[in-house]
Write a protein that holds these residues in place. Structure first.
Motif, PDB file in Angstrom:
ATOM      1  N   LYS A   1      -6.284  -2.521  -3.407  1.00  7.52           N
ATOM      2  CA  LYS A   1      -5.464  -2.855  -4.562  1.00  7.52           C
ATOM      3  C   LYS A   1      -4.381  -3.859  -4.174  1.00  7.52           C
ATOM      4  N   ALA A   2      -3.880  -3.741  -2.940  1.00  5.50           N
ATOM      5  CA  ALA A   2      -2.871  -4.692  -2.466  1.00  5.50           C
ATOM      6  C   ALA A   2      -3.428  -6.113  -2.465  1.00  5.50           C
ATOM      7  N   VAL A   3      -4.683  -6.256  -2.029  1.00  4.73           N
ATOM      8  CA  VAL A   3      -5.303  -7.583  -2.029  1.00  4.73           C
ATOM      9  C   VAL A   3      -5.378  -8.117  -3.460  1.00  4.73           C
ATOM     10  N   GLY A   4      -5.763  -7.246  -4.391  1.00  6.32           N
ATOM     11  CA  GLY A   4      -5.835  -7.646  -5.797  1.00  6.32           C
ATOM     12  C   GLY A   4      -4.477  -8.114  -6.310  1.00  6.32           C
ATOM     13  N   LEU A   5      -3.433  -7.398  -5.921  1.00  7.16           N
ATOM     14  CA  LEU A   5      -2.089  -7.773  -6.369  1.00  7.16           C
ATOM     15  C   LEU A   5      -1.660  -9.115  -5.764  1.00  7.16           C
TER      16      LEU A   5
ATOM     17  N   GLY B   1       0.808  -1.207   0.000  1.00  6.04           N
ATOM     18  CA  GLY B   1       0.000   0.000   0.000  1.00  6.04           C
ATOM     19  C   GLY B   1       0.846   1.264   0.000  1.00  6.04           C
ATOM     20  N   GLU B   2       1.950   1.222   0.722  1.00  3.14           N
ATOM     21  CA  GLU B   2       2.809   2.401   0.804  1.00  3.14           C
ATOM     22  C   GLU B   2       3.312   2.819  -0.582  1.00  3.14           C
TER      23      GLU B   2
ATOM     24  N   ASP C   1      -5.960 -17.104   0.041  1.00  5.21           N
ATOM     25  CA  ASP C   1      -6.570 -16.358   1.147  1.00  5.21           C
ATOM     26  C   ASP C   1      -6.040 -14.926   1.222  1.00  5.21           C
ATOM     27  N   ALA C   2      -5.820 -14.293   0.080  1.00  5.45           N
ATOM     28  CA  ALA C   2      -5.164 -12.983   0.056  1.00  5.45           C
ATOM     29  C   ALA C   2      -5.839 -11.979   0.993  1.00  5.45           C
TER      30      ALA C   2
END
Ligand SMILES: Nc1ncnc2c1ncn2[C@@H]1O[C@H](COP(=O)(O)OP(=O)(O)OP(=O)(O)O)[C@@H](O)[C@H]1O
Ligand SMILES: Nc1ncnc2c1ncn2[C@@H]1O[C@H](COP(=O)(O)OP(=O)(O)OP(=O)(O)O)[C@@H](O)[C@H]1O
Ligand code: SF4
Ligand SMILES: [Mg+2]
Ligand SMILES: [Mg+2]
Lengths: 319, 333
Positions: free
Chosen positions: B134-138, B117-118, B146-147
């Motif tokens: 967006k981090a979860v998507g990546l 995220g940073e 289990d992102a």
């Protein structure tokens, strides 16, 4: 044959989201049983995140097992008295962990890092100690002048060799090698693997050899075990595993090996996603991606069972 | 700089201070990268692959490093000369790096979601919630199961291969023009590795991203790269495009390297190696740096340091005897 390492129905869970009201459990290793004999190398391969390093860590006492029994050199390190038993065999165990960066103290010169186990054991005079450091550096193909340098001055593969030299310092009987050679170029890798095998012949060492490079595993192993999503799915002699793989995951894995141009088969891709380890599915954990799956595969957990000789497999469809 | 290259490294020489003196880690490295191209770098452990890659973003420890010579042109500008602020902007948003050692480059006290995220907040101006989503998507893209639930974990609670995939997710988060990937798949099983390489292939197509891929895995190099540079003892010793390197290696070191690839199709009990070891950088051998280990060495190899020889067809070698034989036999190039 007396096994020097024995796991019986070993499981490991980790608590996730500690602090939240309802902590969830991650089932990293489920019901794994195998043994390793003296002078044997068991290769351990499988999916990233399937529990290989966790098994390696339990074997050297870094993580306690959640359930099941682990014995080393005939002593149970899991039950009551496990601590004392582990202490009694600790000198005979070594490990080379996956992350060389974490394994080396940045403020310690390489020579001292290699000699650390010797120093803890004690009783070496200065000259012998220096000579021993030199010998160990020779063994892993590093110049003797490395002894006075610091870890950050070395490349990834060089650091990995420093860690290997340290693991060999006390002449252990059993070493867990977790991706010990994957940071090395193929020639250096071959040199270290040959060294490990020479030491095995000379001193009767045993290894648990965790790696992703299936060609290296074939050359180093006596037998090979395959993991998927926390479960052991197949174990066999190296010849049987590579020439007659029975579990559909093992087959998918062997089909996906990248090859240098002009090689025999095009690379096959495994479709789908690995299952959750937080809510592991019922039945076979590979069922969601298995080309052969039948309805019962999604309900009934396949037993890990012998299918002739020392070949074991956990699949409903293997006769 | 040629119009067709997005990156051009020329004459790069890097020295490190060690035990009170300067030691040359890489010397006179020349490499080019075209848009969408994937350049593979292979070579002996300790030969200078990571040092070369880290130079592009000036990531070496400042106090103990000296760039003795060279230029690194990125879109016409010398990265060795741009201001630190500008370099920081380029790093991460236009040129991203996947480091060889994930544990040393992930922050142990931040969750993986915070770290990915940073990058997104700094370079793309996303707010906290959007960056996390967006981090979860990546993480999904790099196949972390289990992102959604694991995005809040700290690096040490992930497996080695998962950490490596977190690094990959961070590197591709800002859709860079150049991705420098230093051993990005060593901790991955071959099925996940194939998925990750496909993902990178898609990004090359979609974004026109170029890749520098450093790897010891010749299968991966052969499948994924268009052009290969071979390094030995701080120098590029051979370059080839396409399958040329595997069909007809033009340097004895490359030949040795290819012979040492372990065979998966048969049981062997002893692996082939290149006898000897890489020379100590503090006491570099005269002549060709490979001559003490070279089965083909001539008398001249011991004294004359060979320059890079152009063989045509984008083939280059630092081995004069091989080049000469190539000329005599008139082999394909
Ligand atoms: N200390 C820990 N705390 C919480 N979870 C952990 C811890 N160590 C491992 N895990 C989890 O256990 C699972 C298995 O991890 P492990 O490191 O054993 O996998 P692996 O098979 O070695 O994978 P790789 O090939 O990627 O190294 C992963 O989901 C990992 O995140
Ligand atoms: N910060 C540093 N200080 C001193 N020497 C260094 C430093 N970084 C690298 N070196 C030296 O430079 C040489 C090249 O290192 P580099 O990390 O580029 O190797 P590499 O080709 O990436 O090897 P590997 O395949 O093992 O990762 C090595 O001999 C290493 O010891
Ligand atoms: S230049 Fe000479 S020593 Fe060097 S690799 Fe070629 S033949 Fe061998
Ligand atoms: Mg692991
Ligand atoms: Mg490196």
């Amino acid at each position: 044959m007396n096994p020097i390492v024995e796991l019986a129905e070993v499981s490991k869970t980790f608590a996730l989201g500690r602090g939240s009201r309802r902590p969830q459990l991650l089932h990293a290793v489920s019901d794994v049983s195998f043994s390793i004999a003296a002078e044997e190398t068991l290769g351990l391969v499988g999916e990233s995140g399937s529990g290989k390093s966790t098994i390696g860590r339990m074997l050297v006492g870094v993580y306690p097992a959640t359930s099941g029994r682990i014995s080393l050199f005939g002593r149970d390190i899991t039950g009551s008295g496990g601590k004392a038993n582990l202490a009694a065999v600790r000198r005979r165990l070594q490990f080379v962990f996956q992350d060389p960066h974490a394994a080396l103290n940045p403020r310690m010169q390489v020579g001292d890092a290699i000699a650390e186990p010797l120093d803890i054991a004690g009783g070496l005079d200065r000259r012998t100690r220096l000579a021993r450091i030199g010998d160990l550096l020779d063994m892993v193909g590093l110049p003797r002048s490395s002894a006075e340098r610091y870890p950050h001055e070395f490349s990834g593969g060089q650091r990995q060799r420093i860690v290997i030299a340290r693991a060999l310092a006390l002449k252990p009987d059993f070493i867990v090698c977790d991706e010990a050679v994957s940071a090395l170029d193929v020639s250096m890798q071959a040199q270290v693997v040959n060294l490990l095998m020479d030491l095995q012949r000379e001193f009767g060492l045993s290894y648990l050899f965790i790696a992703h490079d299936l060609a290296v595993v074939r050359s180093v192993s006596t037998r090979v075990a395959v993991m998927y999503a926390g479960s052991l799915v197949e174990i066999a002699s190296r010849k049987a595993l590579y020439e007659n793989p029975l579990h559909p995951y093992t087959r998918a894995l062997l089909d996906a090996v990248p090859r240098v141009k002009g090689a025999a088969k095009p690379r096959q891709m495994l479709q789908g996603e690995p299952p959750s380890l937080i809510d592991p599915p019922a039945g076979c954990r590979f069922a969601s991606r298995c080309p052969l799956a039948e309805p019962r595969c999604r309900v009934e957990t396949p037993k890990f069972r012998p299918v002739g000789g020392d070949h074991h497999v956990a699949c409903h469809l293997v006769a | 700089m040629s119009e067709s290259n997005i990156l051009e490294i020329s004459g790069l020489t890097v020295e490190f201070r060690s035990g009170g003196r300067w030691i040359t880690a890489i010397r006179d490295v020349d490499l080019t990268l075209a848009p969408r191209q994937c350049l593979g770098i292979v070579g002996e452990s300790g030969s200078g692959k990571s040092v070369t890659a880290l130079s592009i973003l000036r990531l070496h420890p400042a106090k103990s490093t000296r760039i003795a010579s060279g230029r690194i042109l990125y879109q016409g500008r010398d990265l060795l000369a741009v201001a630190p602020g500008e370099l920081a902007r380029i790093r991460g948003s236009e040129i991203a790096m996947i480091f060889q050692d994930p544990m040393s480059s992930l922050n142990p006290v931040l969750t993986i979601g915070e770290q990915i995220g940073e990058t997104l907040r700094i370079h793309q101006g996303l707010n906290r919630a959007d960056a996390l989503a967006k981090a979860v998507g990546l993480l999904d893209m790099v196949r972390i199961p289990d992102a959604r639930r694991r995005v809040a974990e700290y690096p040490h609670r992930l497996s080695g291969g998962m950490r490596q995939r977190v690094m990959i997710a961070m590197a591709i988060a800002c859709r860079p023009k150049i991705l420098i990937a230093d051993e990005p798949t060593t901790a991955l099983d071959v099925t996940v590795q194939a998925q990750i390489l496909n993902l990178l292939r898609d990004l090359r197509e979609e974004l026109g991203m170029s890749v520098i891929l450093i790897s010891h895995d010749m299968g991966v190099i052969s499948e994924f790269t268009d052009k290969i540079a071979v390094m030995y003892a701080g120098q590029v010793v051979e370059q080839a495009v396409g399958d040329g390197l595997f069909d007809a290696p033009m340097h004895p070191y490359t030949s040795g390297l290819l012979r040492a690839i372990p065979n998966i199709d048969r049981d062997v009990d002893r692996l082939a190696t290149i006898p000897g070891s890489i020379p100590d950088a503090a006491r570099m051998v005269p002549g060709c740096r490979f001559h003490p280990r070279c089965p083909e060495a001539l008398e001249s190899c011991r004294s004359e340091a060979p320059a890079m020889i152009d063989l045509g067809g984008l083939r280059q070698t630092r081995c004069p005897p091989r080049a000469e034989r190539q000329g005599m036999i008139g082999g394909r190039s």
